[in-house]
Write a protein that holds these residues in place. Sequence first.
Motif, PDB file in Angstrom:
ATOM      1  N   CYS A 145     -48.924  45.905   6.692  1.00  0.00           N
ATOM      2  CA  CYS A 145     -48.611  47.308   6.420  1.00  0.00           C
ATOM      3  C   CYS A 145     -47.774  47.410   5.140  1.00  0.00           C
ATOM      4  N   TYR A 146     -46.789  46.538   5.037  1.00  0.00           N
ATOM      5  CA  TYR A 146     -45.961  46.503   3.823  1.00  0.00           C
ATOM      6  C   TYR A 146     -46.802  46.157   2.590  1.00  0.00           C
ATOM      7  N   LYS A 147     -47.642  45.149   2.731  1.00  0.00           N
ATOM      8  CA  LYS A 147     -48.445  44.719   1.589  1.00  0.00           C
ATOM      9  C   LYS A 147     -49.354  45.849   1.092  1.00  0.00           C
ATOM     10  N   LYS A 160     -48.833  49.078   1.406  1.00  0.00           N
ATOM     11  CA  LYS A 160     -47.986  50.078   0.764  1.00  0.00           C
ATOM     12  C   LYS A 160     -47.639  49.649  -0.661  1.00  0.00           C
TER      13      LYS A 160
END
Lengths: 218, 218
Positions: free
Chosen positions: B204-206, B208
């Motif tokens: 999810c972070y990647k 974003k």
Amino acid sequence: MLEEQKISISVVKRLPRYYRFLEELKNNGINRISSKELSARMGLTASQIRQDFNCFGGFGQQGYGYNVEKLCDEIGEILGLSAKHKTILLGAGNLGRAVANHVFSESKGFTLIGIFDRKESLTGQLIKGIPVRHIDGLYDFCHDNSPTVAIICLPPDATRELCPELIKLGITAIWNFSSYDVSLHCPNIPVENVHIGDSLMTICYKIKEYNEKGKDGE
Amino acid sequence: MLEEQKISISVVKRLPRYYRFLEELKNNGINRISSKELSARMGLTASQIRQDFNCFGGFGQQGYGYNVEKLCDEIGEILGLSAKHKTILLGAGNLGRAVANHVFSESKGFTLIGIFDRKESLTGQLIKGIPVRHIDGLYDFCHDNSPTVAIICLPPDATRELCPELIKLGITAIWNFSSYDVSLHCPNIPVENVHIGDSLMTICYKIKEYNEKGKDGE
DNA sequence: TAGATTGTTAATCGATTAACAATC
DNA sequence: TAGATTGTTAATCGATTAACAATC
């Protein structure tokens, strides 16, 4: 505050764990914590915790510590958990089902909109209310619904064949549970691997090492 | 050659991947490879590969490279894949089933001898020929069969409750698929985590980050 | 022998830890 | 104010990369 040095992958990898612990604290009604106490609970150094949090700006307050709820929300925001990435699942075997439940029940950041499998017998079956579709319908489905994330729970060979197709169909991120190394052949898009087989071998090594020397002394 | 400095965890974590690639090469009938070529295939530096292999002594030959089969077997041996650790699985949901199939079909290092679940309805059901037992029979089973490894595919709360029991019953290694941090509460024994939820947040972070800047430039 | 490639040492780079001044 | 704890800089540690002599 415009703008930031790149966050290292080491820090990013720790964020979900921080998030888990902070959520737990929040649920237990604890609303304040110091880096020292959090470090004791998590088995890290307080120094590392402060360094990590400071990558994103000052979340704490000197002499007081960190506000649990605020910190938790901030990290959730940094992780991007409020997003709703349209996601498809490839492979509806046991692993696919397990992952689907995960994504569905937590739904942090992702919305599962389609499930695909090659096996005719699974077609139409519901997983958490979502019907399994035959893989032949993938093209049309993607054109109609524009998913951006694919979860791959397929054998390595099927993964290798499918990956280039997925990219063509507009997928821009892959959560890969197969042992095939997706990242080597889909460069430049976000990929996250869960290599269960690698994990198995790693614990096998740890056991061997433990039996050889870990037990008695060093 | 008596004996060795400790192998760093960074190196250990790469071994399974080396093993996978070498197995593949072996299956394709390739019997010789240089660090340079392997590095190209795996997306690593040749230097790192040579450093890694050298932790365990000289497997290669100057001017020639490495013998694929020998190297593969050596790494398998280092990982301890020829062991047959008696293993029990806790939790026979979708994830448990998926993992059971994995362990059973590959059986590298582990032999699955028992499956347990709290749900009465699953009792007696066969997974790869092994019957699911009710969790109440765990004590007797362990005393009779002495398993040493536990695979945990349970919700976090159940995991927390069960862990101390497992240790008492003679379990000395835990392969943990729950989001509960087993290692904090079972110190000193080998633990390997597969935190699917953490992996979800990481990608999810990647995504974003990729959407914010990855795409254009940088 | 000449060419190739390892094994290994040295240099670089990055991540973690320690220390402490700033400040709530 | 005094005590606590952060934010941040400096020191340490470890991992990766580069270089090259050894040797097949």
